[in-house]
Design an enzyme around this catalytic site. Structure first.
Site, mmCIF file in Angstrom:
data_model
loop_
_atom_site.group_PDB
_atom_site.id
_atom_site.type_symbol
_atom_site.label_atom_id
_atom_site.label_comp_id
_atom_site.label_asym_id
_atom_site.label_seq_id
_atom_site.Cartn_x
_atom_site.Cartn_y
_atom_site.Cartn_z
ATOM 1 N N LYS A 100 0.823 -1.212 0.000
ATOM 2 C CA LYS A 100 0.000 0.000 0.000
ATOM 3 C C LYS A 100 0.856 1.260 0.000
ATOM 4 O O LYS A 100 0.517 2.261 -0.634
ATOM 5 C CB LYS A 100 -0.948 -0.017 1.193
ATOM 6 C CG LYS A 100 -2.136 -0.965 1.003
ATOM 7 C CD LYS A 100 -3.092 -0.880 2.168
ATOM 8 C CE LYS A 100 -4.402 -1.588 1.880
ATOM 9 N NZ LYS A 100 -4.259 -2.968 1.464
ATOM 10 N N GLU B 189 -3.939 7.061 7.220
ATOM 11 C CA GLU B 189 -4.583 7.871 6.190
ATOM 12 C C GLU B 189 -5.723 8.686 6.790
ATOM 13 O O GLU B 189 -6.270 8.342 7.842
ATOM 14 C CB GLU B 189 -5.169 6.980 5.086
ATOM 15 C CG GLU B 189 -4.143 6.304 4.214
ATOM 16 C CD GLU B 189 -4.789 5.463 3.133
ATOM 17 O OE1 GLU B 189 -4.087 5.123 2.181
ATOM 18 O OE2 GLU B 189 -5.990 5.150 3.257
ATOM 19 N N HIS C 93 -15.710 -4.439 6.794
ATOM 20 C CA HIS C 93 -14.845 -3.937 5.714
ATOM 21 C C HIS C 93 -14.801 -4.898 4.525
ATOM 22 O O HIS C 93 -13.857 -4.860 3.728
ATOM 23 C CB HIS C 93 -13.417 -3.670 6.219
ATOM 24 C CG HIS C 93 -13.343 -2.660 7.313
ATOM 25 N ND1 HIS C 93 -13.661 -1.338 7.148
ATOM 26 C CD2 HIS C 93 -13.001 -2.792 8.625
ATOM 27 C CE1 HIS C 93 -13.510 -0.684 8.287
ATOM 28 N NE2 HIS C 93 -13.124 -1.545 9.201
ATOM 29 N N ARG D 264 -5.788 -8.707 -9.984
ATOM 30 C CA ARG D 264 -6.430 -9.985 -10.295
ATOM 31 C C ARG D 264 -7.854 -9.716 -10.758
ATOM 32 O O ARG D 264 -8.312 -8.573 -10.774
ATOM 33 C CB ARG D 264 -6.478 -10.860 -9.045
ATOM 34 C CG ARG D 264 -7.117 -10.144 -7.854
ATOM 35 C CD ARG D 264 -7.333 -11.031 -6.660
ATOM 36 N NE ARG D 264 -7.634 -10.303 -5.449
ATOM 37 C CZ ARG D 264 -8.829 -9.795 -5.142
ATOM 38 N NH1 ARG D 264 -9.833 -9.920 -5.995
ATOM 39 N NH2 ARG D 264 -9.018 -9.161 -4.008
#
Length: 695
Positions: A144, A228, A263, A320
């Site tokens: 990330k 973040e 999530h 993917r």
């Protein structure tokens, strides 16, 4: 413009590969592929491969030896025990099977090894085509923090945050303060919601970071986290991208995946509601730029977070095919697995950007074995009964299981993906609700009822979605099931009696005129007291046969509260699993009523009700027939007091059974004749086995 040399090392295999994409590429026909996966995605890939004349090879664990994907494949190979780390995550075993079977390419599906750069490298080393992006692209987007740096250099909008290597608590606190609360803690190598924590205020940060790190190390072997800015009321909108080895890259529009639990996505749609053409183009262009920034090849998904003011930021790229790819296929009329095969053969993309158009609207609902009332706790068990809506060009049931299969503890509890398409969002949503009503599962907890409530929620119907949708609307989404209606109870009791009548008729001479009379008896009508246990409530219903002809029966049903309901023209259909009848001036057509073991389940008006049947009235279904005596627990037969053919009275002792060092007397539930005695003295009997049948 960005410089590839600044983003990727010039001595890497990826740099050499991407700078030579247009040089003498030859099409390499693929005639056999191995699918390094299981369940619905393995079946999905096989369907397209078979339609194109490509042979398929399956791999399976010991737990999956009887699975659907194994039976669908042209060849299947055992690769290890049930645990994924000893089977589906063993790259060397999969490569060995590919060599033994002569497979030229490996399709990784999603999950397992699909985003494992080492496995992609291993395929290349062994001369096997990996149906996915180059390993360096997987590496670049798998981190990330690294992917954010690449996106910033490529001019793709990113969420303000800290992605540095210094993981000290003092630095994380300082960076969080600069960003401004609330913040989101995420595992650097994370995915699937693992390691993700929302922090509202500074005093909660340390505990959240430690918790995230523990989960990250357990899931990914890497404890690093990033911080973040957490956007309030955001939407999760992702763009499907596709690139070939000739430098072409397109997007196939967006999917809205905002509605999530833990999530993780639960329902997706395409296109996203309330998205302007201008914003769609901006997000599509940004996604293509993101893919080109890492020299992407194949199918990928660029995920964005979309704020309430329509500002969007890059979150991550999944290298993917996504679980939710079918809705993109529905609105673009393209087969993305076929595209993957073409790209793997070094062909150019089938279409250019200007040729791609959005047609209608599609939804995907994920059917899970889970209990929404217990915070969506995953479940396991046998699919004792499974019936689905009829697949068509506008309805797909993407699954890897059949009736009788087990949902195992070893793998994801997703049973299927229900995918529908119609001309616009309103029609597609109505289609989804109707299809969910036709999706019937007995044997374990599912989220089907929850999905029905979700799809009928006013805010969802209005397209007012966001990632916090379920917590915000929890009270209405988790509303208790309404009480069973009088009509449903009358239908359940009548169907039980009709099953009894049908069972008795099956034992008679089909040519006898008496076999067509159903509940009729000389000189009196058939009466039956039906007892049910519904959760903690005991339900007693008196059912009386009052006539009938032409295979249809009429009944008078006396409910618990003394209310009388007439069930007219009642008839069983579809292998005796549905009942049709007129009740209270309404015609009910093919209402599903199924007996599994000791439970009758009826599906009516969008609700699923389960009624436990006492053993003295249980008709055939599971292990037992009407008038049968069923073992209450495992034990040994110590004495049999009657013989086959004997007439017995209700309450008369039939046999003795020893269980848990105590003797139990098994008595006849009805007046009748002993039809069978399956067990002899000293034989061991398992739980819920038929000990005797009285007719």
């Amino acid at each position: 413009m960005f410089s590839l040399g600044k983003l990727v090392k010039k001595d890497s295999s990826f740099y050499r590969y991407i700078t030579n994409v247009n040089k003498d590429l030859k099409i390499k026909p693929i005639t056999k592929i191995l699918i390094a996966n299981r369940g619905e995605i393995a079946c999905r890939v096989m369907r397209t491969a078979k339609s194109k004349g490509v042979k398929t090879v399956a791999v399976y664990s010991e737990a999956d030896k009887n699975s659907l994907h194994v039976s669908m494949a042209d060849e299947s190979y055992l690769i290890g025990p049930a645990a994924a780390k000893e089977s589906y995550l063993c790259g060397n075993k999969i490569i060995d099977v590919a060599k033994r079977s002569g497979a030229q390419a490996i399709h990784p599906g999603y999950g397992f090894l699909s985003e494992n750069s080492d496995f992609a490298d291993l395929c290349e080393k062994e001369g096997i085509i990996f149906i996915g992006p180059p390993s360096d692209a997987i590496k670049a987007m798998g981190s990330k923090s690294a992917s954010k740096d690449i996106m910033i250099k490529a001019g793709v909008p990113t969420i303000p945050g800290y992605h540095g290597e210094d993981q000290s608590m003092s630095v994380l606190k300082s960076e969080a303060a600069k960003i401004g609360y609330p913040v989101l803690i995420k595992a650097v190598m994370g995915g699937g919601g693992k390691g993700m924590r929302i922090v509202e205020k500074e005093e909660d940060l340390e505990d959240a970071v430690e918790s995230s790190k523990r989960e990250a190390i357990a899931s990914f072997g890497d404890s690093r986290v990033l911080v973040e800015k957490y956007l309030v009321h955001p939407r999760h909108v992702e763009i499907q991208v596709f690139a070939d080895r000739h430098g072409n890259c397109v997007h196939l529009f967006e999917r809205d995946c905002s509605v999530q639990r833990r999530h993780q996505k639960i329902i997706e749609e395409a296109p996203a509601p309330h998205l302007s053409e201008e914003l769609r183009k901006k997000m599509g262009d940004a996604a293509v730029a993101a893919a080109k920034a890492v020299g992407y090849v194949g199918a990928g998904t660029v995920e964005f977070i979309l704020s309430a003011d329509n500002t969007f930021f890059f979150m991550e790229m999944n290298t993917r095919l996504q679980v939710e790819h079918p809705i993109t296929e529905m609105i673009t009329k393209q087969d993305l697995v076929e595209w993957q095969l073409k790209v793997a053969e070094s062909q150019t993309l089938p279409m250019e950007q200007e040729q791609l158009k959005i047609h209608g609207h599609a939804f995907e609902a994920r059917i899970y074995a889970e209990n929404p009332d217990s915070d969506f706790l995953p479940g396991t068990g046998k699919l004792a009964h499974l019936s689905t809506p009829t697949p068509s060009n506008t309805l797909r049931v993407e699954t890897g299981v059949r009736q009788g299969d087990e949902v195992s503890v070893y793998y994801d509890p997703m049973i299927a993906k229900l995918v529908v398409w119609d001309q616009d969002r309103e029609k597609a949503l109505r289609y989804l609700r109707n299809a969910l009503d036709e999706y019937h599962i007995i044997g374990l907890n599912t989220n089907i009822s929850f999905l029905k409530r979700l799809s009928t929620h006013p805010s969802f119907m209005a397209g007012e979605v966001e990632t916090g949708f379920i917590p915000i609307h929890k009270e209405s989404l988790m509303a208790p099931q309404p009480p069973m209606s009088d009509d449903s109870l009358a239908l359940a009791a009548t169907s039980l009696l009709l099953k009894e009548i049908t069972q008795q008729q099956s034992k008679e001479d089909p040519n006898s005129p008496w076999s067509t009379l159903g509940g009729f008896r000389i000189n009196h009508n058939l009466k039956k007291q039906v007892k049910f246990n519904q959760k903690d409530n005991k339900v007693v219903v008196d059912v009386e046969f009052i006539g009938g002809n032409n295979g249809k029966q009429n009944f008078k049903v006396n409910l618990n509260d003394g209310k009388i309901v007439e069930v007219l023209d009642a008839k069983l259909n579809q292998n005796n699993e549905t009942i049709s009848a007129h009740v209270n001036g309404r015609f009910y057509n093919n209402i599903k009523s199924v007996i599994v073991k000791d439970t009758l389940t009826i599906f009516n008006d969008g609700q699923q009700y389960q009624l436990d049947i006492p053993q003295d009235i249980k008709p055939k279904g599971g292990d037992g027939v009407l008038g049968s005596l069923v073992s209450p627990m495992p034990g040994k037969i110590t004495k049999v007091m009657v013989n086959v053919g004997d007439s017995v009275k209700k309450g008369q002792p039939i046999l003795l059974m020893e269980a848990m060092k105590m003797e139990h007397t098994i008595r006849s539930p009805i007046d009748g004749k002993v039809e069978s005695l399956p067990y002899n003295v000293n034989e061991i009997v398992e739980d819920k086995k038929t000990l005797a049948v009285i007719v």
